[in-house]
Design an enzyme around this catalytic site. Structure first.
Site, PDB file in Angstrom:
ATOM      1  N   SER A   1      -2.757  -7.948   3.017  1.00  0.00           N
ATOM      2  CA  SER A   1      -2.919  -7.781   4.490  1.00  0.00           C
ATOM      3  C   SER A   1      -3.441  -9.020   5.068  1.00  0.00           C
ATOM      4  O   SER A   1      -3.170  -9.576   6.129  1.00  0.00           O
ATOM      5  CB  SER A   1      -4.240  -6.487   4.936  1.00  0.00           C
ATOM      6  OG  SER A   1      -3.615  -5.282   4.202  1.00  0.00           O
TER       7      SER A   1
ATOM      8  N   LYS B   1     -18.630  -6.111   7.354  1.00  0.00           N
ATOM      9  CA  LYS B   1     -16.987  -6.791   7.573  1.00  0.00           C
ATOM     10  C   LYS B   1     -16.181  -6.185   8.550  1.00  0.00           C
ATOM     11  O   LYS B   1     -15.597  -5.123   8.518  1.00  0.00           O
ATOM     12  CB  LYS B   1     -16.557  -6.460   6.110  1.00  0.00           C
ATOM     13  CG  LYS B   1     -15.432  -7.651   5.628  1.00  0.00           C
ATOM     14  CD  LYS B   1     -14.893  -7.543   4.310  1.00  0.00           C
ATOM     15  CE  LYS B   1     -13.477  -7.660   4.299  1.00  0.00           C
ATOM     16  NZ  LYS B   1     -13.000  -7.155   3.072  1.00  0.00           N
TER      17      LYS B   1
ATOM     18  N   HIS C   1       0.862  -1.261  -0.041  1.00  0.00           N
ATOM     19  CA  HIS C   1       0.159  -0.085  -0.040  1.00  0.00           C
ATOM     20  C   HIS C   1       1.227   1.192  -0.011  1.00  0.00           C
ATOM     21  O   HIS C   1       0.695   2.215  -0.794  1.00  0.00           O
ATOM     22  CB  HIS C   1      -0.914   0.165   1.338  1.00  0.00           C
ATOM     23  CG  HIS C   1      -1.926  -0.991   1.303  1.00  0.00           C
ATOM     24  ND1 HIS C   1      -2.225  -1.910   2.321  1.00  0.00           N
ATOM     25  CD2 HIS C   1      -2.735  -1.474   0.214  1.00  0.00           C
ATOM     26  CE1 HIS C   1      -3.251  -2.650   2.107  1.00  0.00           C
ATOM     27  NE2 HIS C   1      -3.728  -2.346   1.051  1.00  0.00           N
TER      28      HIS C   1
ATOM     29  N   ARG D   1      -1.480  -6.033  -8.522  1.00  0.00           N
ATOM     30  CA  ARG D   1      -0.399  -6.766  -8.340  1.00  0.00           C
ATOM     31  C   ARG D   1      -0.086  -7.901  -9.139  1.00  0.00           C
ATOM     32  O   ARG D   1       1.064  -8.096  -9.515  1.00  0.00           O
ATOM     33  CB  ARG D   1      -0.788  -7.386  -7.086  1.00  0.00           C
ATOM     34  CG  ARG D   1      -0.526  -6.775  -5.718  1.00  0.00           C
ATOM     35  CD  ARG D   1      -1.365  -7.286  -4.374  1.00  0.00           C
ATOM     36  NE  ARG D   1      -2.653  -7.543  -4.646  1.00  0.00           N
ATOM     37  CZ  ARG D   1      -3.416  -7.755  -3.543  1.00  0.00           C
ATOM     38  NH1 ARG D   1      -3.011  -8.273  -2.495  1.00  0.00           N
ATOM     39  NH2 ARG D   1      -4.822  -7.974  -4.068  1.00  0.00           N
TER      40      ARG D   1
HETATM   41  O1  PNS Z   1      -8.598  -3.447   0.194  1.00  0.00           O
HETATM   42  P1  PNS Z   1      -9.715  -3.690  -0.357  1.00  0.00           P
HETATM   43  O2  PNS Z   1     -10.638  -4.441   0.408  1.00  0.00           O
HETATM   44  O3  PNS Z   1      -9.535  -4.613  -1.705  1.00  0.00           O
HETATM   45  O4  PNS Z   1     -10.528  -2.600  -1.037  1.00  0.00           O
HETATM   46  C1  PNS Z   1     -11.861  -2.648  -1.770  1.00  0.00           C
HETATM   47  C2  PNS Z   1     -12.693  -1.325  -2.069  1.00  0.00           C
HETATM   48  C3  PNS Z   1     -12.697  -0.476  -0.559  1.00  0.00           C
HETATM   49  C4  PNS Z   1     -11.777  -0.391  -2.951  1.00  0.00           C
HETATM   50  C5  PNS Z   1     -14.027  -1.388  -2.420  1.00  0.00           C
HETATM   51  O5  PNS Z   1     -14.666  -2.388  -1.859  1.00  0.00           O
HETATM   52  C6  PNS Z   1     -15.131  -0.338  -2.412  1.00  0.00           C
HETATM   53  O6  PNS Z   1     -14.804   0.688  -3.206  1.00  0.00           O
HETATM   54  N1  PNS Z   1     -15.843  -0.421  -1.677  1.00  0.00           N
HETATM   55  C7  PNS Z   1     -16.699   0.869  -1.501  1.00  0.00           C
HETATM   56  C8  PNS Z   1     -18.233   0.347  -1.871  1.00  0.00           C
HETATM   57  C9  PNS Z   1     -18.418   0.577  -3.515  1.00  0.00           C
HETATM   58  O7  PNS Z   1     -18.280   1.797  -3.778  1.00  0.00           O
HETATM   59  N2  PNS Z   1     -18.834  -0.440  -4.118  1.00  0.00           N
HETATM   60  C10 PNS Z   1     -18.976  -0.521  -5.573  1.00  0.00           C
HETATM   61  C11 PNS Z   1     -17.632  -0.493  -6.257  1.00  0.00           C
HETATM   62  S1  PNS Z   1     -17.644  -0.766  -7.846  1.00  0.00           S
END
Ligand code: PNS
Length: 164
Positions: free
Chosen positions: A128, A42, A18, A91
């Site tokens: 993580s 979550k 990150h 990644r």
């Molecule tokens: O670190 P992560 O868990 O891979 O991050 C995922 C994240 C937070 C980027 C994604 O889940 C997100 O954008 N969540 C917010 C809800 C949202 O906007 N959902 C629609 C995505 S198209």
């Protein structure tokens, strides 16, 4: 025009992978907002406040980076905070499919573009979840997370023997 980008994620906790993306984004854009998703469905290992505190401590040297959190849609957070771009690290090919779906959806529902940065090869295997699993099972996480984060993780998990 000044460009403000968001690096969104769970950051439970922040890893070297990150930080690599955040630092490189900070070099290229005027402002970077590291946004921790607050997903009520979550529960993570670290609280949102703990994740933010670790991000703030690890990005303290970067004057144009700040940490924040959000609930709901990322595109709404972008609109509220006048953020023009979502910046994500890729990644491996395995990340690509889901990231592309999210990028296309975010563009469709909010008109917000996503840019991808390739993760530095030395961090390409990092997540993580994997770091937490290794730490939980007593393996070394040296170099995968900052020392301060490792200390916080150890304090959360206790020693492997403590877990019973
Ligand atoms: O670190 P992560 O868990 O891979 O991050 C995922 C994240 C937070 C980027 C994604 O889940 C997100 O954008 N969540 C917010 C809800 C949202 O906007 N959902 C629609 C995505 S198209």
């Amino acid at each position: 025009m000044s460009v403000r980008v968001v690096c969104p994620g769970s950051f439970d906790p922040i890893t070297m992978g990150h930080l690599d993306i955040i630092e490189r984004a900070a070099e290229r854009f005027d402002e970077v907002v590291v946004a921790v998703v607050d997903n009520p469905n979550k529960r993570g290992l670290f609280t949102i406040e703990e994740r933010l505190a670790l991000i703030e401590a690890e990005t303290d040297h970067l004057a144009n980076v700040r940490a924040d959190h959000f609930r709901g849609l990322l595109v709404d957070f972008c609109h509220t905070n006048d953020i023009q771009l979502i910046c994500k690290g890729l990644r491996a090919v395995s990340d690509f499919e889901y990231e592309l779906q999210m990028a296309q959806m975010n563009r469709r529902i909010g008109g917000v573009e996503t840019i991808f940065m390739s993760t530095s090869p030395e961090h390409s295997y990092l997540s993580s979840s994997l770091v937490k699993e290794v730490a939980r099972l007593g393996g070394s996480v040296d170099g995968t997370i900052p020392v301060r984060v490792a200390t916080a993780l150890q304090a959360k998990l206790g020693t492997p023997a403590d877990e019973g």
